[in-house]
Scaffold this motif. Structure first.
Motif, PDB file in Angstrom:
ATOM      1  N   TYR A 147       6.654  16.397   1.310  1.00 47.94           N
ATOM      2  CA  TYR A 147       5.513  15.371   1.422  1.00 47.94           C
ATOM      3  C   TYR A 147       5.851  14.201   2.275  1.00 47.94           C
ATOM      4  O   TYR A 147       7.153  13.775   2.219  1.00 47.94           O
ATOM      5  CB  TYR A 147       4.929  14.960  -0.001  1.00 47.94           C
ATOM      6  CG  TYR A 147       4.379  16.150  -0.869  1.00 47.94           C
ATOM      7  CD1 TYR A 147       3.221  16.447  -0.568  1.00 47.94           C
ATOM      8  CD2 TYR A 147       5.327  16.751  -1.808  1.00 47.94           C
ATOM      9  CE1 TYR A 147       2.508  17.545  -1.479  1.00 47.94           C
ATOM     10  CE2 TYR A 147       4.612  17.690  -2.640  1.00 47.94           C
ATOM     11  CZ  TYR A 147       3.436  18.322  -2.388  1.00 47.94           C
ATOM     12  OH  TYR A 147       3.036  19.276  -3.312  1.00 47.94           O
ATOM     13  N   ARG A 148       4.849  13.516   2.826  1.00 46.91           N
ATOM     14  CA  ARG A 148       5.316  12.286   3.607  1.00 46.91           C
ATOM     15  C   ARG A 148       4.640  11.225   2.821  1.00 46.91           C
ATOM     16  O   ARG A 148       3.323  10.827   2.546  1.00 46.91           O
ATOM     17  CB  ARG A 148       4.386  12.428   4.947  1.00 46.91           C
ATOM     18  CG  ARG A 148       5.264  13.370   5.841  1.00 46.91           C
ATOM     19  CD  ARG A 148       4.219  13.751   7.177  1.00 46.91           C
ATOM     20  NE  ARG A 148       3.743  12.387   7.879  1.00 46.91           N
ATOM     21  CZ  ARG A 148       4.755  11.952   8.723  1.00 46.91           C
ATOM     22  NH1 ARG A 148       5.679  12.494   9.088  1.00 46.91           N
ATOM     23  NH2 ARG A 148       4.222  10.769   9.286  1.00 46.91           N
ATOM     24  N   LEU A 149       5.607  10.265   2.104  1.00 44.03           N
ATOM     25  CA  LEU A 149       5.011   9.349   1.480  1.00 44.03           C
ATOM     26  C   LEU A 149       5.011   7.840   2.555  1.00 44.03           C
ATOM     27  O   LEU A 149       6.241   7.839   2.935  1.00 44.03           O
ATOM     28  CB  LEU A 149       6.126   8.771   0.386  1.00 44.03           C
ATOM     29  CG  LEU A 149       5.721   7.611  -0.461  1.00 44.03           C
ATOM     30  CD1 LEU A 149       4.781   7.934  -1.343  1.00 44.03           C
ATOM     31  CD2 LEU A 149       6.833   7.404  -1.586  1.00 44.03           C
ATOM     32  N   VAL A 150       4.153   7.086   2.416  1.00 44.77           N
ATOM     33  CA  VAL A 150       3.920   5.909   3.352  1.00 44.77           C
ATOM     34  C   VAL A 150       3.774   4.778   2.699  1.00 44.77           C
ATOM     35  O   VAL A 150       2.905   4.574   1.950  1.00 44.77           O
ATOM     36  CB  VAL A 150       2.790   6.206   4.398  1.00 44.77           C
ATOM     37  CG1 VAL A 150       2.665   5.021   5.360  1.00 44.77           C
ATOM     38  CG2 VAL A 150       2.947   7.507   5.257  1.00 44.77           C
TER      39      VAL A 150
ATOM     40  N   SER B  88       0.818  -1.161   0.109  1.00 43.72           N
ATOM     41  CA  SER B  88      -0.102   0.077   0.121  1.00 43.72           C
ATOM     42  C   SER B  88       0.919   1.257   0.071  1.00 43.72           C
ATOM     43  O   SER B  88       1.736   1.203   1.122  1.00 43.72           O
ATOM     44  CB  SER B  88      -0.814   0.056   1.341  1.00 43.72           C
ATOM     45  OG  SER B  88      -1.591   1.213   1.537  1.00 43.72           O
ATOM     46  N   VAL B  89       0.687   2.173  -0.938  1.00 49.21           N
ATOM     47  CA  VAL B  89       1.413   3.303  -0.916  1.00 49.21           C
ATOM     48  C   VAL B  89       0.462   4.648  -0.897  1.00 49.21           C
ATOM     49  O   VAL B  89      -0.442   4.653  -1.978  1.00 49.21           O
ATOM     50  CB  VAL B  89       2.205   3.470  -2.303  1.00 49.21           C
ATOM     51  CG1 VAL B  89       3.228   4.669  -2.468  1.00 49.21           C
ATOM     52  CG2 VAL B  89       3.133   2.085  -2.513  1.00 49.21           C
ATOM     53  N   THR B  90       0.792   5.530   0.109  1.00 52.98           N
ATOM     54  CA  THR B  90      -0.176   6.401   0.030  1.00 52.98           C
ATOM     55  C   THR B  90       0.613   8.020   0.372  1.00 52.98           C
ATOM     56  O   THR B  90       1.846   7.726   0.788  1.00 52.98           O
ATOM     57  CB  THR B  90      -1.255   6.535   1.356  1.00 52.98           C
ATOM     58  OG1 THR B  90      -0.589   6.233   2.428  1.00 52.98           O
ATOM     59  CG2 THR B  90      -1.901   5.265   1.054  1.00 52.98           C
ATOM     60  N   VAL B  91       0.009   8.997   0.240  1.00 51.35           N
ATOM     61  CA  VAL B  91       0.669  10.254   0.606  1.00 51.35           C
ATOM     62  C   VAL B  91       0.072  10.812   2.018  1.00 51.35           C
ATOM     63  O   VAL B  91      -1.394  11.070   2.033  1.00 51.35           O
ATOM     64  CB  VAL B  91       0.672  11.485  -0.464  1.00 51.35           C
ATOM     65  CG1 VAL B  91       1.230  12.636  -0.005  1.00 51.35           C
ATOM     66  CG2 VAL B  91       1.559  10.946  -1.629  1.00 51.35           C
ATOM     67  N   GLU B  92       0.334  10.855   3.006  1.00 49.89           N
ATOM     68  CA  GLU B  92      -0.185  11.388   4.199  1.00 49.89           C
ATOM     69  C   GLU B  92       0.267  12.518   4.756  1.00 49.89           C
ATOM     70  O   GLU B  92       1.269  12.550   5.891  1.00 49.89           O
ATOM     71  CB  GLU B  92      -0.183  10.060   5.364  1.00 49.89           C
ATOM     72  CG  GLU B  92      -0.771   8.866   4.505  1.00 49.89           C
ATOM     73  CD  GLU B  92      -0.868   7.700   5.626  1.00 49.89           C
ATOM     74  OE1 GLU B  92      -0.304   8.004   6.901  1.00 49.89           O
ATOM     75  OE2 GLU B  92      -1.377   6.691   5.213  1.00 49.89           O
TER      76      GLU B  92
END
Length: 404
Positions: A218-221, A203-207
């Motif tokens: 930006y915070r890439l999770v 799972s890849v999201t920007v949070e």
């Protein structure tokens, strides 16, 4: 901190892994070993900058397109694998400072294994593909690794020892330069393997956003989707303007402090002074030349602790079998001998000592011992079979049972 637009879809991410790999800027050439937290306050994120929304796909593309080649800065690294303290035994075994043997304390393959635990401060500099420098700051001493053209120098001021190697332009994987690409030092280096792990099990999201070393980011999770992995999540702070990863944090599934936390506390994209990369062995220093006949070693473990089957299968480990895929993949092989003997009669004091460091395990496979860190676990069966990966004890036992 409200999450930004997230993108859990991993469609086309696998096809972008090669593209993402090229974002690695020259500091990777002089990366530092880690095996792989709560850093000091200076490393903590601050602020919540208001940035345009961006999807995970777009942010990965931004990282891939990053063309930063010139920088100077300070990086703080904290690694907490939960390993026992052997009081310097590890240094002696690896040929580090104070160890015996023919190794040089200035050899990066031994010296920089110190980053596998504890807190460390690094100064980094890069100017294109041919000039990079990393200095590990210590108490009243400093270790520097310098790449300038075809020369790679390691210098340990504490012992006044120098290590010299020649980078082979005909093959970037040869010589000391090739070795160093396996040794991460900066958030950028650590992020490379995390991006390679992105597939349909991820799972890849920007949070949200953060501010790191005075830069908006930006915070890439990145999170494993499957249960059984010891990796909880990886968070990467990405410079909103340059696309350069500024901070890398790997949190275990078990919770608590991060296993690896590496981030810039100061960074400048100005061109470093040319003298930064000059090096001449000090008077009286012991100089060790790299043995050109030695082939570079390749690690089957990614910089983020994620097992890399592609590397392992090509790494020359006879009989290696990779069970599963993605974050829960397990490397299995047969040592051809006995495992860890249990009891003083079977293994003597040494066997009992080793056994005391692990947990006993049993199943259809028989009996064995599980050696655990906060990230990588290994099951060694009594008949000499080994199962290792960034997975839980239960996952290792299940794999051993199914392979019986």
């Amino acid at each position: 901190m409200a999450p930004y637009e997230s993108d859990d879809s991993t469609e086309d991410l696998g096809s972008r892994r090669r593209k993402a790999a090229r974002y690695v800027v020259p500091v990777a050439v002089v990366g530092v070993a880690a095996a792989t937290i709560g850093l000091v306050p200076a490393l903590a994120d601050s602020g919540d900058p208001d940035l345009p929304k961006i999807s995970a796909q777009q942010l990965i593309e931004k990282i891939a397109a990053s063309d930063v080649e010139q920088l100077t800065g300070t990086v703080k690294i904290n690694t907490d694998l939960g390993l026992p303290d052997f009081g310097g035994l590890e240094s002696s075994l690896t040929g580090g400072r104070g160890g015996s043997g023919d190794g040089s304390s200035a050899d990066p393959t031994s010296k920089l294994t110190e980053l596998a635990s504890g807190s460390h401060t690094l100064r980094v500099a890069a100017d294109g593909e041919d000039k990079q420098k990393i200095s590990l700051l210590e108490n009243a001493a400093e270790y520097s690794l310098i790449h300038n053209g075809k020369d790679v120098w390691g210098y340990d001021s504490a012992s006044n020892e120098v290590f010299h190697a020649t980078a082979d332009d005909s093959d970037g994987k040869k010589g000391e330069q090739g070795k160093q690409e396996e040794l991460p030092a900066t958030p950028k280096d650590l992020t490379e393997d995390a991006l390679k792990a992105v597939d349909d099990t991820t799972s890849v999201t920007v949070e949200g956003t953060a501010q790191v070393a005075g830069r908006d980011a930006y915070r890439l999770v990145i999170k494993p989707k499957d249960s059984g992995s010891t990796v909880g999540q990886i968070t990467v702070a990405v410079d909103a303007k340059t696309g350069l990863p500024l901070k890398f944090t790997l949190t275990p599934a078990s919770g608590g402090a991060a296993v690896v936390d590496a981030g810039f506390t100061q960074i400048s994209y100005a061109e470093p002074a040319a003298s930064t990369f000059d090096f001449t062995p000090p008077k009286g220093a012991k100089v060790t030349e790299e043995d050109a006949t030695k082939a570079p070693e390749r690690s089957s473990q990614g910089r983020d602790g994620h097992f890399n089957p592609d590397v392992a299968q090509g790494g020359g480990l006879d009989g290696l079998n990779v069970i599963g895929e993605g974050w829960t993949s397990i490397a299995a092989f047969d040592t051809g001998g006995e495992g860890i003997p249990s009891g003083s009669e079977a293994g003597g004091a040494f066997g009992g000592f080793l056994g005391s460091l692990g947990d006993k395990a049993s199943g259809k496979f028989g009996e064995g011992t599980v050696f655990k860190t906060r990230l990588i676990n290994a099951l060694i069966t009594d008949d000499g079979k080994v199962y290792v990966g960034a997975v839980t004890k239960d996952a290792l036992v299940k794999a051993a049972d199914e392979a019986r």
